[in-house]
Design an enzyme around this catalytic site. Structure first.
Site, PDB file in Angstrom:
ATOM      1  N   ARG A  75       0.838  -1.141  -0.109  1.00  0.00           N
ATOM      2  CA  ARG A  75      -0.001  -0.192   0.171  1.00  0.00           C
ATOM      3  C   ARG A  75       0.689   1.420  -0.310  1.00  0.00           C
ATOM      4  O   ARG A  75       1.809   1.506   1.082  1.00  0.00           O
ATOM      5  CB  ARG A  75      -0.812  -0.143   0.932  1.00  0.00           C
ATOM      6  CG  ARG A  75      -1.869  -1.292   1.117  1.00  0.00           C
ATOM      7  CD  ARG A  75      -2.488  -1.571   2.267  1.00  0.00           C
ATOM      8  NE  ARG A  75      -3.354  -2.398   3.253  1.00  0.00           N
ATOM      9  CZ  ARG A  75      -4.014  -2.905   2.422  1.00  0.00           C
ATOM     10  NH1 ARG A  75      -4.622  -2.965   1.398  1.00  0.00           N
ATOM     11  NH2 ARG A  75      -4.802  -4.713   3.291  1.00  0.00           N
ATOM     12  N   ASP A 106     -10.799  -1.708  -3.651  1.00  0.00           N
ATOM     13  CA  ASP A 106     -10.934  -0.946  -4.026  1.00  0.00           C
ATOM     14  C   ASP A 106      -9.969   0.506  -4.024  1.00  0.00           C
ATOM     15  O   ASP A 106     -10.289   1.051  -4.835  1.00  0.00           O
ATOM     16  CB  ASP A 106     -11.980  -0.648  -2.732  1.00  0.00           C
ATOM     17  CG  ASP A 106     -13.390   0.833  -3.032  1.00  0.00           C
ATOM     18  OD1 ASP A 106     -14.328  -0.068  -3.440  1.00  0.00           O
ATOM     19  OD2 ASP A 106     -12.870   1.649  -2.306  1.00  0.00           O
ATOM     20  N   THR A 129      -9.583  -8.967  -4.717  1.00  0.00           N
ATOM     21  CA  THR A 129      -9.501  -8.694  -2.775  1.00  0.00           C
ATOM     22  C   THR A 129     -10.545 -10.213  -2.534  1.00  0.00           C
ATOM     23  O   THR A 129     -11.198 -10.834  -3.150  1.00  0.00           O
ATOM     24  CB  THR A 129      -9.955  -7.524  -3.476  1.00  0.00           C
ATOM     25  OG1 THR A 129     -10.505  -7.441  -0.752  1.00  0.00           O
ATOM     26  CG2 THR A 129     -11.230  -7.171  -3.792  1.00  0.00           C
ATOM     27  N   ASP A 131     -12.539  -9.904   0.033  1.00  0.00           N
ATOM     28  CA  ASP A 131     -13.255  -8.714   0.266  1.00  0.00           C
ATOM     29  C   ASP A 131     -15.017  -9.009  -0.288  1.00  0.00           C
ATOM     30  O   ASP A 131     -16.117  -8.851   0.107  1.00  0.00           O
ATOM     31  CB  ASP A 131     -12.984  -7.815   0.891  1.00  0.00           C
ATOM     32  CG  ASP A 131     -12.014  -7.388   1.705  1.00  0.00           C
ATOM     33  OD1 ASP A 131     -11.980  -8.727   2.659  1.00  0.00           O
ATOM     34  OD2 ASP A 131     -11.575  -6.577   1.292  1.00  0.00           O
ATOM     35  N   ARG A 175     -12.727  -6.410   5.640  1.00  0.00           N
ATOM     36  CA  ARG A 175     -13.404  -4.975   5.991  1.00  0.00           C
ATOM     37  C   ARG A 175     -15.213  -4.135   6.359  1.00  0.00           C
ATOM     38  O   ARG A 175     -15.292  -5.169   6.882  1.00  0.00           O
ATOM     39  CB  ARG A 175     -13.317  -3.730   4.303  1.00  0.00           C
ATOM     40  CG  ARG A 175     -11.921  -3.610   4.878  1.00  0.00           C
ATOM     41  CD  ARG A 175     -11.359  -3.042   3.472  1.00  0.00           C
ATOM     42  NE  ARG A 175     -10.070  -3.196   2.958  1.00  0.00           N
ATOM     43  CZ  ARG A 175      -9.022  -2.445   3.644  1.00  0.00           C
ATOM     44  NH1 ARG A 175      -8.978  -1.603   4.521  1.00  0.00           N
ATOM     45  NH2 ARG A 175      -7.375  -3.546   2.979  1.00  0.00           N
TER      46      ARG A 175
HETATM   47  O1  F6P Z   1      -8.974  -5.160   1.833  1.00  0.00           O
HETATM   48  C1  F6P Z   1      -8.337  -6.820   2.293  1.00  0.00           C
HETATM   49  C2  F6P Z   1      -8.023  -7.211   3.797  1.00  0.00           C
HETATM   50  O2  F6P Z   1      -7.516  -9.205   3.993  1.00  0.00           O
HETATM   51  C3  F6P Z   1      -9.011  -6.486   4.636  1.00  0.00           C
HETATM   52  O3  F6P Z   1     -10.192  -8.320   4.908  1.00  0.00           O
HETATM   53  C4  F6P Z   1      -8.264  -6.499   5.840  1.00  0.00           C
HETATM   54  O4  F6P Z   1      -8.978  -5.649   6.859  1.00  0.00           O
HETATM   55  C5  F6P Z   1      -6.679  -5.680   5.526  1.00  0.00           C
HETATM   56  O5  F6P Z   1      -6.965  -6.542   4.094  1.00  0.00           O
HETATM   57  C6  F6P Z   1      -6.263  -6.126   6.440  1.00  0.00           C
HETATM   58  O6  F6P Z   1      -4.939  -5.639   5.824  1.00  0.00           O
HETATM   59  P1  F6P Z   1      -3.298  -5.713   5.919  1.00  0.00           P
HETATM   60  O7  F6P Z   1      -3.204  -7.072   5.702  1.00  0.00           O
HETATM   61  O8  F6P Z   1      -3.056  -4.646   5.962  1.00  0.00           O
HETATM   62  O9  F6P Z   1      -3.380  -5.840   7.876  1.00  0.00           O
END
Ligand code: F6P
Length: 326
Positions: A75, A106, A129, A131, A175
């Site tokens: 990210r 998204d 994703t 999600d 999410r």
């Molecule tokens: O968007 C995918 C996801 O796995 C979500 O379900 C979750 O909230 C988030 O990413 C977790 O992000 P990270 O890997 O940055 O903790």
């Protein structure tokens, strides 16, 4: 519009099983149609930092069955700034990249929309994703695998829950969206899915306690969507301890387990079809669109319709879960 000769591909945001199959499909379909392909490492970060390599047919051999993404993902904060995006554009020009395929969720496709608008670049998105929260597509890549992983985990928790006659609160990802919680609950025969859409309307925990432990049940499993609206698994368990201290409650947070593993056949097929469709779209002069699946057909969805929209859950699913959990 200048003819496209070289296509860049990147994966961005949270990884999802099936992303490798999508990279393979984009690369091979592009080469098949006479394009050059460049792989960009670590999502937009690699575009800003110039981590770009040539991809050949063999670069994507033997990757389809692996979870994660061979291109890595990130990210990227720099890409959220105008300077960062300008640097990314300079690097695209440096590598003669004329068009981009962005595989992500998204946030990643929102970045793509902004970038395409500012620099007039043809960009096609592929929804990757777990999600399943992008509008305009029935499924996102990785969702089916994550759902199967949830089912596998809950099956195992069920064994110990029923042996100890316990109430298990299991938190799943997603999410703000409830697809994993709701369909995960149906697939694993859980007694409830505590999801934001319902949590704001009824007291799902009280309903579960009243109905689930009534009659024949001596153990119960509730899947909880990770959204702050539900309070997460810890929040729900705290309530059980205070309001229903007679129940023996345990919490499991499935966490990043849900993002790993070899993709299911469904995710591999979806990713392969979407990767090929992304190249078709670019050849047809499409830009600023996401590939979607609608009733098994590949479709083009404008970014404006795909991102930042709440994809609503089907209330029939809630009804099924409710009826089957008596
Ligand atoms: O968007 C995918 C996801 O796995 C979500 O379900 C979750 O909230 C988030 O990413 C977790 O992000 P990270 O890997 O940055 O903790």
């Amino acid at each position: 519009m200048a003819a496209i000769k070289t296509i860049g591909v990147l994966t961005s945001g949270g990884d999802a099983p099936g992303m490798n199959a999508a990279i393979r499909a984009v690369t091979r379909s592009a080469i098949f149609n006479g394009f050059k392909v460049k792989g960009i490492y670590r999502g937009y970060k690699g575009l800003v930092d110039d981590e770009i390599v040539d991809l050949q047919t063999q670069s994507v051999s033997g990757i389809m069955h692996h979870g994660g993404t061979i291109l890595k993902t990130a990210r990227c904060k720099e890409f959220m700034t105008v300077e960062g995006r300008k640097q990314a554009y300079e690097n695209m020009k440096k590598h003669d990249i004329d068009a981009l395929v962005v595989i992500g969720g998204d946030g990643s496709l929102s970045g793509a929309q902004q970038f395409a608008k500012e620099f007039d670049i043809p960009i096609v998105g592929i929804p990757g994703t777990i999600d399943n929260d992008l509008s305009g597509t029935d499924h996102t890549i990785g969702y089916d695998t994550a759902l199967n992983t949830i089912m596998w985990c809950v099956d195992r928790i069920r064994d110990t829950a029923s042996s100890h006659e316990r109430l298990f609160i299991i938190e799943v990802m997603g999410r703000e969206s409830s697809f994993l919680a709701l369909n995960g609950a149906i697939a694993s025969g859980a007694e409830a899915a505590i999801i934001p859409e319902m949590a704001s309307k009824v007291d799902q925990l009280s309903e579960l306690i009243q109905s689930g432990f009534r009659k024949s049940k001596n153990s119960s499993i509730a899947l909880v969507a990770e959204s702050p609206v539900t309070g997460g698994a810890m929040g729900v368990a705290e309530r059980v301890k205070k309001e229903f201290p007679q129940y023996n409650v345990r919490v499991t947070i499935l966490g990043h387990l849900q993002r790993g593993g070899s993709p299911t056949a469904q995710d591999r097929i979806l990713a392969s079809r979407m990767g090929a469709a992304a190249i078709d779209a670019l050849m047809e002069g499409q830009r600023n669109i996401m590939i979607g699946d609608d009733d098994e057909k590949m479709i083009y969805v404008p970014f404006s319709k795909a991102i930042r929209h709440t994809k609503t859950i089907d209330t029939e699913l809630l009804d099924v879960l409710h009826r089957l959990s008596i």
